[in-house]
Write an enzyme that holds these catalytic residues in place. Sequence first.
Site, short mmCIF file in Angstrom:
data_model
loop_
_atom_site.label_atom_id
_atom_site.label_comp_id
_atom_site.label_asym_id
_atom_site.label_seq_id
_atom_site.Cartn_x
_atom_site.Cartn_y
_atom_site.Cartn_z
N GLU A 255 0.94 -1.15 0.01
CA GLU A 255 0.01 0.10 0.06
C GLU A 255 0.91 1.32 0.07
O GLU A 255 1.65 1.56 1.03
CB GLU A 255 -0.89 0.07 1.28
CG GLU A 255 -2.16 0.76 0.97
CD GLU A 255 -1.68 2.56 1.36
OE1 GLU A 255 -1.82 3.10 0.24
OE2 GLU A 255 -1.81 2.69 2.39
N CYS A 289 -1.69 8.95 2.64
CA CYS A 289 -1.40 8.58 1.16
C CYS A 289 -2.72 8.98 0.28
O CYS A 289 -2.66 9.14 -0.62
CB CYS A 289 -1.22 7.14 1.15
SG CYS A 289 -2.56 6.12 2.02
#
Length: 494
Positions: A255, A289
């Site tokens: 991720e 993110c």
Amino acid sequence: MTPVPDLLDPATWSGRVFSERWRDGAASAAVVEPATGAELARIGLAGPADIARATAAARVAQNDWAAAAFHERAAVLRRAGDLIREHAPDIQHWLIREAGSIPAKAGVEIDLAEQECYEAAALTSAPPGILLPTEYDRLSMARRVPAGVVGVIAPYNYPLVLAIRSIAPALALGNTVVLKPDPRTAVCGGVALARIFEAAGLPAGVLHVLPGGAEVGEALVVDPAVRVVSFTGSTGAGRRVGELAARHLKRAHLELGGNSALIVLEDADLDAAVGLGAWGSFLHSGQICMTTGRHLVHESLIADYLERLAATAEALPVGDPATAEVALGPVIDAGQRDKIHALVTATVDAGAKLLAGGRFHDLFYRPTVLAEVTATMPAYAQEVFGPVAPVLSFGSTDEAVRLATGGEYGLSLGIVTADAARGLALADRIPTGIVHINDQTVSDEAVAPFGGLGASGTGSRFGGAAANTEAFTETRWITMRREPARYPMSTIRR
């Protein structure tokens, strides 16, 4: 459940790492408060030898843990969730002071961590497989079995959640775990979890917590006992993890970074859109993110959007979240601050107009709005990981699609429109792992699959029962006959 006083008392863990028990680290490092520069405590740091010892112990412990009754594993995870809630004030204290979180962000992180434990507890009793058709006189089935030892590498920005979302389901499904938290947030992202699971009754050797640098992470990835690596972090580091894992023939769930777009269509509610844009870009100083890294606004709204977003940015209070009511706390360290400022400065030098921010004091970077941006300017084209909102206009839906699909990332997408069906149709043209219609780009739930495409990672390997089960188990084909099978062999002649 017996109360656990002083769960995070440094007397228990100062200078130590957690591997079967609290033991002295190979070295130690200061726990530094980014808002003040003060030393809060000292953590233990692991070395590669600590990884080898931990993975060996985890491999031994894994068989008994996997063989434990499902309700026993579920009980540990439920107790862990209860302990997170019970000790929320202590955990929040460290999230604020060590990670620079504002209290609201810390509270959301604690809520998510608690829910991750409860959702994982439900995985323990999920059906482990399916019966398969077979042309032979036998029972044929596909069964999910634990992968074995899982290595988890977690970052500094949401340290508690980004560790527990791998740890909890991996444990629930019968694996053991070795966690390497970022040394900058090793208390709230590592020590807290070691203490929580220790108090919840997790057997010794099932979870190990070893803060360390890149060499420790590499040792974890290549260790032959580790069968699955779950990594959350930058795209550059993720590529290295993926390469190492592939070389050693093991799975890596990655991720990674993002540069997510918020598209504001011409029929959008402007006030709502500005609020969404500010939240998406400035929450936790942009150190997420999923942060809104690109604001794509229809040309009919661009002037008003910029004016209101800049006014919002200038009005937001920035400061020490431990001592004042602020909207933005510090960024994590000077290196991150300097990277942010270099991208902002280079973008202004390239011709962008600075409408708000672009300045800092110590580690406090002001929320920044950039106008007259083009798609090649650094703060637009790259992931900033800071409180920066580059704004670019578009004239048609096709142009919005072209701009949103430009670049290598594919994590999250937000679309603001009065016609939700139109927004969904637009989203179908822009490949990302996450889409939010009439919302900004930052959102997470323990029950929802999470992951990105392209340079944002290897897809949805976190969140939700299906994604977690796929991530942390292997599929085994099993057949069973009443009697041994007989196979006629032709006579072998010389």
